[in-house]
Structures are given as structure tokens and as C-alpha cells.
Design a protein around this motif. Structure first.
Motif: not given
Length: 119
Positions: A16-32
């Protein structure tokens, strides 16, 4: 089109932390959560970058990289680990592993790595 990052970690807080950081930079996120799930996501969704925990249940991060390489799939990867650097020597023999980041990691440093790799 925005680039996509796959975050693979069995710890929900880190994902969740990495998703927040990545989205803040304008990138899409997938998780596994598992190595097997990561393999499926990479094969189906073709993310641009994978942030991959070394210690995963059943199939560890290096095994995920090796399985992808056997299928001739080379995805830029950042390996995250709580292990000591000398315990991660096998990580550096894979061309796909561009960075090895120690856990716990500095958020700003991780953000910089992600942005630099996705330029």
C-alpha cells in the motif's frame, strides 16, 4: 500512456505504501502477494517495472526472475530485501535486477529509483 509498476510483497503495508508513492508520480500500479501471482501478472499485463520482495512464500524473488528469464521475459526489476548485501550475491547475476534495495527502505530513495528507471 502512463507506465505501470508491479509491486510484489507479502506484506500489505509495504504494498500500500509503495502504491501511494508510485501513484503520486503518475504511474499505474499492479499488486501481487506471491511469486506465482507475480508471474501471472507479468505474463498477462506486461508491466514496465517490478518491485519484488526477495522473501516471498513458496517462490522467492530470484525464482520469479529465473522463471521469467526461462520464458525469455526480461522485466526491469528492483529487488527488495531485509537480508544482508552479501546474502544477495545471486541477485546481481540477473540482468533484469537493476537495483537491490535494503528493507526498511527510504521512501524518497525508492521514489527516485522508480522515477529514474521509468524515464
Amino acid at each position: 500512456m502512463a507506465k505501470t509498476v508491479l509491486v510484489v510483497d507479502d506484506q500489505p503495508g509495504i504494498r500500500m505504501l509503495l502504491e501511494e508513492v508510485i501513484k503520486s508520480e503518475g504511474f499505474n500500479v499492479l499488486q501481487a502477494v506471491t511469486g506465482e501471482e507475480a508471474l501471472s501478472v507479468v505474463r498477462e499485463k506486461h508491466p514496465d517495472l517490478m518491485l519484488l520482495d526477495y522473501k516471498l512464500p513458496v517462490k522467492d524473488g530470484i525464482e520469479v526472475i529465473e522463471d521469467l528469464e526461462k520464458d525469455n521475459i526480461h522485466i526491469a526489476s528492483v529487488l527488495m530485501s531485509g537480508l544482508a548485501e552479501d546474502e544477495l550475491k545471486d541477485a546481481h547475476q540477473h540482468e533484469s535486477v537493476l537495483e537491490v534495495v535494503a528493507k526498511p527502505f527510504n521512501i524518497q530513495e525508492m521514489k527516485d529509483i522508480i522515477v529514474n528507471l521509468l524515464k
